[in-house]
Motif scaffolding. Structure first.
Motif, PDB file in Angstrom:
ATOM      1  N   ASP A  66      33.395  40.106  40.021  1.00 13.04           N
ATOM      2  CA  ASP A  66      34.485  39.176  39.764  1.00 13.04           C
ATOM      3  C   ASP A  66      33.908  37.792  39.481  1.00 13.04           C
ATOM      4  O   ASP A  66      33.197  37.225  40.321  1.00 13.04           O
ATOM      5  N   ALA A  67      34.227  37.228  38.323  1.00 18.37           N
ATOM      6  CA  ALA A  67      33.695  35.919  37.943  1.00 18.37           C
ATOM      7  C   ALA A  67      34.123  34.818  38.904  1.00 18.37           C
ATOM      8  O   ALA A  67      33.454  33.792  39.012  1.00 18.37           O
ATOM      9  N   LEU A  68      35.234  35.023  39.616  1.00 22.71           N
ATOM     10  CA  LEU A  68      35.692  34.024  40.580  1.00 22.71           C
ATOM     11  C   LEU A  68      34.840  34.025  41.845  1.00 22.71           C
ATOM     12  O   LEU A  68      34.916  33.093  42.641  1.00 22.71           O
ATOM     13  N   GLU A  69      34.031  35.054  42.020  1.00 21.60           N
ATOM     14  CA  GLU A  69      33.253  35.191  43.256  1.00 21.60           C
ATOM     15  C   GLU A  69      31.751  35.130  43.051  1.00 21.60           C
ATOM     16  O   GLU A  69      30.990  35.101  44.019  1.00 21.60           O
ATOM     17  N   ILE A  70      31.303  35.100  41.789  1.00 18.95           N
ATOM     18  CA  ILE A  70      29.863  35.145  41.494  1.00 18.95           C
ATOM     19  C   ILE A  70      29.365  33.759  41.122  1.00 18.95           C
ATOM     20  O   ILE A  70      30.003  33.043  40.340  1.00 18.95           O
TER      21      ILE A  70
END
Length: 283
Positions: free
Chosen positions: A103-107
């Motif tokens: 998830d781009a929001l978490e990486i």
């Protein structure tokens, strides 16, 4: 159908890997490789640049970025079904494509990127605005990126570049234009995508400014614009009254009529108001 590299056309890739777009992931695939190459060119000279791409899907824009000479592309993809197709692209461009599944929001992408860095993406509709706001509001400025080349729903794109006086003008316009040069560089009809969305799309280019256009404390500016636009039908003396006991005097000092509404006020005066509120004694 010709391709921009030696890889198969995207329709063939999608069929072979059974990559039907999922609505819950905000997916709409752009299959025309000429269009994806055109979007990649909007990001400028990529030969000495690392590029962060979010939501590559079957890899149309990824291929465009690599074909246009990107030094290295970091692609973050949430949908595990797309990984085999992206692996084929990585094999065709040895050492130039890294794919992260997640998830781009978490990486945190920065551990995989070397400056200078640009961001280019056909953003999934369901996370596009949130990612943009994160990129525009880092703790320190200038940010880690030089430019953003991003596809949004046309309505969102128009909000990013909007000027005072219209319904599209709001917090997103102020946030983007305070610290970046923002412009729409391409428009795409629904039929350019599979499946065709119900809305038109547009590509927005944002180039980071060395410093904000006007001085202001980011937190204060955020509070001011939130209060102003959350009640945009109200006069500012009413919508901002919770920010200072004598808000009318502060507005007048900023050159803003207390009877004005948020959509009438330009970025420079909002920044002036934020500075005055930061300095003003509270009662």
């Amino acid at each position: 159908m010709s391709t921009i590299d030696g890889l198969p056309p995207l329709r063939e890739v999608i069929a072979r890997h059974e990559l039907r777009a999922k609505k819950q992931l905000g997916q709409n695939f752009l299959l025309d490789l000429n269009l994806t190459a055109k979007i990649a060119r909007q990001a400028g000279d990529l030969s000495q640049t690392d590029v962060l791409e979010i939501g590559p899907g079957p890899g149309g824009l990824t291929r465009g970025l690599l074909a246009e000479g990107a030094r290295h592309v970091l692609a973050i993809e949430k949908d595990g079904r797309a990984l085999p197709a992206l692996a084929e692209i990585a094999e065709a461009y040895p050492g130039r494509l890294t794919v992260l599944h997640g998830d781009a929001l978490e990486i945190d992408p920065l551990v995989h990127l070397t400056p200078p860095i640009r961001i280019a993406a056909n953003l999934p509709y369901n996370v596009g605005t949130e990612l943009l706001i994160r990129w525009l509001t880092p703790k320190d400025w200038p940010p880690f990126w030089q430019s953003l080349t991003l596809m949004f729903q046309k309505e969102v794109a128009e909000r990013i570049v909007a000027k005072p006086g219209g319904k599209a003008y709001g917090r997103l316009a102020l946030l983007a234009q305070w610290r970046a040069e923002a412009k729409i560089v391409m428009a795409l009809p629904p039929e350019a995508f599979v499946p065709a969305p119900k809305v038109h799309s547009a590509v927005v280019s944002l180039t980071a400014l060395p410093q904000p256009r006007y001085p202001a404390d980011p937190a204060v500016l955020s509070r001011v614009t939130a209060a102003a636009f959350n009640q945009r039908r109200k006069m500012l003396r009413a919508s901002l009254r919770g920010l200072h006991p004598d808000i009318e005097a502060v507005l007048e000092a900023a050159g803003i009529p207390p009877t004005a509404r948020a959509e009438e006020i330009d970025l420079e005066r909002f920044c002036t108001l934020a500075r005055l509120l930061a300095e003003a004694p509270r009662g």
